[in-house]
Design a protein around this motif. Sequence first.
Motif, PDB file in Angstrom:
ATOM      1  N   PRO A  72       7.822  16.534 -16.153  1.00 43.54           N
ATOM      2  CA  PRO A  72       9.155  16.445 -16.759  1.00 43.54           C
ATOM      3  C   PRO A  72       9.281  15.266 -17.717  1.00 43.54           C
ATOM      4  CG  PRO A  72       9.298  16.725 -14.379  1.00 43.54           C
ATOM      5  CD  PRO A  72       7.866  16.452 -14.694  1.00 43.54           C
ATOM      6  N   LEU A  73      10.192  15.404 -18.673  1.00 39.26           N
ATOM      7  CA  LEU A  73      10.613  14.308 -19.531  1.00 39.26           C
ATOM      8  C   LEU A  73      12.024  13.933 -19.116  1.00 39.26           C
ATOM      9  CD1 LEU A  73      10.356  12.475 -22.096  1.00 39.26           C
ATOM     10  CD2 LEU A  73      11.409  14.370 -23.368  1.00 39.26           C
ATOM     11  N   MET A  74      12.239  12.639 -18.837  1.00 39.56           N
ATOM     12  CA  MET A  74      13.569  12.189 -18.436  1.00 39.56           C
ATOM     13  C   MET A  74      13.977  10.974 -19.265  1.00 39.56           C
ATOM     14  SD  MET A  74      15.152  11.251 -14.669  1.00 39.56           S
ATOM     15  CE  MET A  74      14.039   9.886 -14.301  1.00 39.56           C
ATOM     16  N   ASN A 171       8.394  20.239 -22.475  1.00 39.94           N
ATOM     17  CA  ASN A 171       8.469  19.654 -21.131  1.00 39.94           C
ATOM     18  C   ASN A 171       9.862  19.880 -20.549  1.00 39.94           C
ATOM     19  OD1 ASN A 171       6.291  18.197 -22.607  1.00 39.94           O
ATOM     20  ND2 ASN A 171       6.034  17.162 -20.647  1.00 39.94           N
ATOM     21  N   PRO A 172       9.959  20.127 -19.245  1.00 39.65           N
ATOM     22  CA  PRO A 172      11.277  20.226 -18.611  1.00 39.65           C
ATOM     23  C   PRO A 172      12.062  18.930 -18.845  1.00 39.65           C
ATOM     24  CG  PRO A 172       9.544  20.922 -17.103  1.00 39.65           C
ATOM     25  CD  PRO A 172       8.852  20.313 -18.281  1.00 39.65           C
ATOM     26  N   LEU A 173      13.280  19.046 -19.345  1.00 38.71           N
ATOM     27  CA  LEU A 173      14.077  17.878 -19.719  1.00 38.71           C
ATOM     28  C   LEU A 173      15.150  17.588 -18.667  1.00 38.71           C
ATOM     29  CD1 LEU A 173      14.975  15.704 -21.790  1.00 38.71           C
ATOM     30  CD2 LEU A 173      16.391  17.495 -22.859  1.00 38.71           C
ATOM     31  N   ALA A 195      25.062  22.400 -27.248  1.00 31.34           N
ATOM     32  CA  ALA A 195      24.180  22.525 -28.409  1.00 31.34           C
ATOM     33  C   ALA A 195      23.219  23.698 -28.243  1.00 31.34           C
ATOM     34  CB  ALA A 195      23.401  21.227 -28.603  1.00 31.34           C
ATOM     35  N   ILE A 196      22.718  23.900 -27.032  1.00 31.30           N
ATOM     36  CA  ILE A 196      21.814  25.024 -26.774  1.00 31.30           C
ATOM     37  C   ILE A 196      22.534  26.347 -27.029  1.00 31.30           C
ATOM     38  CG2 ILE A 196      20.557  26.261 -24.957  1.00 31.30           C
ATOM     39  CD1 ILE A 196      19.894  23.496 -23.743  1.00 31.30           C
ATOM     40  N   ASN A 205      14.615  21.851 -23.864  1.00 32.33           N
ATOM     41  CA  ASN A 205      14.252  22.576 -22.649  1.00 32.33           C
ATOM     42  C   ASN A 205      14.971  21.956 -21.448  1.00 32.33           C
ATOM     43  OD1 ASN A 205      12.976  24.359 -20.931  1.00 32.33           O
ATOM     44  ND2 ASN A 205      11.069  23.196 -20.844  1.00 32.33           N
ATOM     45  N   MET A 206      16.290  22.043 -21.482  1.00 33.90           N
ATOM     46  CA  MET A 206      17.136  21.382 -20.489  1.00 33.90           C
ATOM     47  C   MET A 206      17.008  22.023 -19.115  1.00 33.90           C
ATOM     48  SD  MET A 206      19.213  18.958 -20.043  1.00 33.90           S
ATOM     49  CE  MET A 206      20.490  18.400 -18.931  1.00 33.90           C
TER      50      MET A 206
END
Length: 477
Positions: A72-74, A171-173, A195-196, A205-206
């Motif tokens: 994940p990206l956080m 990446n999963p955000l 926004a999505i 990729n929230m």
Amino acid sequence: MYPRLILLKCATLLLLIFCRMALSQNVIETLPGYPGKLPFRLETGYIGIGESEEVQLFYYFIESERNPKDDPLMIWLTGGPACSGLSGLIYEMGPFTIDYSNSSGSLPALVYNPYSWTKVANIIYTDQPAGTGYSYAKSWEAYNTNDTLFAAHTYEFLRKWLIYHPKYLDNPLYIGGDSYTGIVVPLVVNKIYNAIEAGSHPPLNMKGYVLGNPLTNKYWDVNERIPYAHRMGLLSDNLFKSVKESCKGNYVHADPNNVLCQRNLERVAECLDKIRTSSILEPWCSLISKKQDLLSWDSSFEEETKNLLRLMNPFKRSWCRPDNYVYLYIWANDIFVQKALHVSEGTIKEWVRCNMSMHYNFEKRHGCYVFNVQSTVEYHRNFTHKHCRALIYSGDHDMVVPHTSTEKWIDSLNLTVQSDWKPWFVESQVAGYTEQYSHNDYQLTYATVKGAGHTGPEYNPMQCFAMVDRWFSELPL
């Protein structure tokens, strides 16, 4: 479809060119105080915010030490408002921290943190808003901000950062934060979902959000401190019954003409004045003789001025947690540290852990920050209709944002209980208690961290690492 694809690629290229002009980035391989080469990838830089980029937000990005391509990206927002991302990095869940046993009054030594969340996630730490940490603005007007603008700047920052780092777009955000950013994080999450749905580019990729001891309703959370103090044995049954009845359960906005209520609040204040609100078991160590204001947000911040901190001598008295913060003041203000981090010279007068000019009564403006959002409970309620995961955790010895208040607003969401209240374990020991909720594609995991204070990973790093590792892996706690 083919012309549309070309247009999208052209738009992405133009945005990338724009962001290359707006963003500076530097890969850091060594740091003063750390022995040898860093065993993780650290990047720092600035991202310009706004049409004229008057706001320059400083960030630290640490790549996952496991699998940066898939982990994940956080983005992590440290509370306050206006507490530096470096504080969360050093004291909570970053890959290096202060080596207290080998540090003195000179440049502090750093040591690797075996419980860093960057072992399982790519994490961006930011100094927000402008005036926090190493972030700055190019005009005095640009320092003016509020809760909603803080969130808008965070969304713009994240969007620009991802355009410049496109390899992390898949990446999963997750959006993360603690303390005061319990107000800001839901605003950011909401902006991303909107926004999505609007088809903004690039698509993010929230997946969800993480909040620790989050301020969620500025009245409820502060008002709950007195019932929590009673629950923890700090107030007698008779005193709590009397203050509850005389004040009708409203302690924050108590009637000043209600003599009995005011007298009972004075008795409560006398009982709690020397209790450290951020961790009720740790010693009270303020050098300031002024009494705490238990029912003000400011009372939760035991951040002494830098000069008072430096007067503290841990060798001449028993240890207090603010002693730890002295080391970071010394390290972050060292000229060689700032050069190593590529801080723009002359942009700040002095690094401070938390910019106290932005802390004040929620109903008033102070300095350059306006507290314009009272509650984010309805945002959480709206997220229950999204495809979203949430992790909410609370150190159970925190009186700043009591876990009892957090549990009440979670209950108000009227979610389906998937897993009833039960203990969770680390190394065969109870690490806290957890409950899981759901609503269609929304999943919420709530966990207490046994014995932890206001910033859970600072107090119980091993337990909090196990918690977030399991949660990111979609495993039971």
